[in-house]
Design a protein around this motif. Structure first.
Motif, mmCIF file in Angstrom:
data_model
loop_
_atom_site.group_PDB
_atom_site.id
_atom_site.type_symbol
_atom_site.label_atom_id
_atom_site.label_comp_id
_atom_site.label_asym_id
_atom_site.label_seq_id
_atom_site.Cartn_x
_atom_site.Cartn_y
_atom_site.Cartn_z
ATOM 1 N N GLU A 114 45.312 -40.864 72.562
ATOM 2 C CA GLU A 114 44.156 -40.299 73.264
ATOM 3 C C GLU A 114 42.894 -41.031 72.800
ATOM 4 O O GLU A 114 42.802 -41.439 71.639
ATOM 5 N N ASN A 115 41.931 -41.184 73.689
ATOM 6 C CA ASN A 115 40.683 -41.856 73.347
ATOM 7 C C ASN A 115 39.919 -41.034 72.306
ATOM 8 O O ASN A 115 39.757 -39.830 72.462
ATOM 9 N N VAL A 116 39.475 -41.677 71.257
ATOM 10 C CA VAL A 116 38.732 -40.974 70.207
ATOM 11 C C VAL A 116 37.248 -41.313 70.221
ATOM 12 O O VAL A 116 36.476 -40.707 69.492
ATOM 13 N N LEU A 117 36.851 -42.291 71.017
ATOM 14 C CA LEU A 117 35.433 -42.628 71.121
ATOM 15 C C LEU A 117 34.824 -41.824 72.262
ATOM 16 O O LEU A 117 35.132 -42.042 73.431
ATOM 17 N N VAL A 118 33.966 -40.874 71.915
ATOM 18 C CA VAL A 118 33.392 -39.949 72.882
ATOM 19 C C VAL A 118 31.960 -40.379 73.187
ATOM 20 O O VAL A 118 31.147 -40.528 72.262
ATOM 21 N N PRO A 119 31.631 -40.581 74.480
ATOM 22 C CA PRO A 119 30.269 -40.982 74.821
ATOM 23 C C PRO A 119 29.274 -39.827 74.653
ATOM 24 O O PRO A 119 29.607 -38.679 74.929
ATOM 25 N N VAL A 126 30.507 -41.616 69.643
ATOM 26 C CA VAL A 126 30.840 -41.038 68.348
ATOM 27 C C VAL A 126 32.360 -40.956 68.240
ATOM 28 O O VAL A 126 33.050 -40.739 69.234
ATOM 29 N N LEU A 127 32.855 -41.156 67.052
ATOM 30 C CA LEU A 127 34.290 -41.093 66.816
ATOM 31 C C LEU A 127 34.697 -39.649 66.535
ATOM 32 O O LEU A 127 34.192 -39.019 65.617
#
Length: 144
Positions: A114-119, A126-127
């Motif tokens: 799952e993507n962990v870099l959140v815009p 943010v990670l």
């Protein structure tokens, strides 16, 4: 795929990763022999590891993990994966090492991380470590 993260407050440079399949085989004279087979990685080095990196081994006809029952066969024989990382701590200019062992039961077939870099609203990212180990199922059927 194996995802790793740099939890330090500084950069790691000249980072290199190696993935090995450790297995036991029977030699021609009937003796058990331990083998370490290096699994080629899509990318095995990066100049800078600031946050996360997903290391990938392509399972194709040349991979020792390839075949419909291959993971089960290797797992039944006690095979393991070992991932070794080494790099330079940019602040202290010292070599660092990390190693982790995985059983073949740790392999999730038909999924990606799952993507962990959140815009954020300001465009920065943010990670989110809460999602670090989560996987999402993917369609693995052949495309025409």
């Amino acid at each position: 795929m194996i995802r790793m993260a740099n939890w330090r407050h500084n950069l790691l440079t000249d980072v290199r990763v190696q993935m090995l399949l450790l297995c036991e085989e029977i030699s021609e004279d009937g003796e058990p022999v331990h083998r370490a087979i290096e699994l080629p990685l899509v990318v095995d080095q990066t100049p800078i590891l600031a946050v996360t990196w997903t290391v990938k081994h392509r399972i194709d006809a040349n991979s020792p993990l390839h075949g419909p029952d291959r993971l089960a066969q290797l797992g039944a024989a006690g095979a393991e994966l070992v991932v070794c990382l080494r790099g330079i701590d940019d602040t202290f200019n010292t070599e660092i090492h990390a190693r982790h062992r995985y059983t073949l039961d740790d392999i999730v077939v038909g999924a990606v991380f799952e993507n962990v870099l959140v815009p954020r609203a300001d465009g920065s990212r943010v990670l989110d470590y809460r999602s670090f180990h989560r996987v999402v199922a993917v369609d693995a059927s052949p495309r025409s």
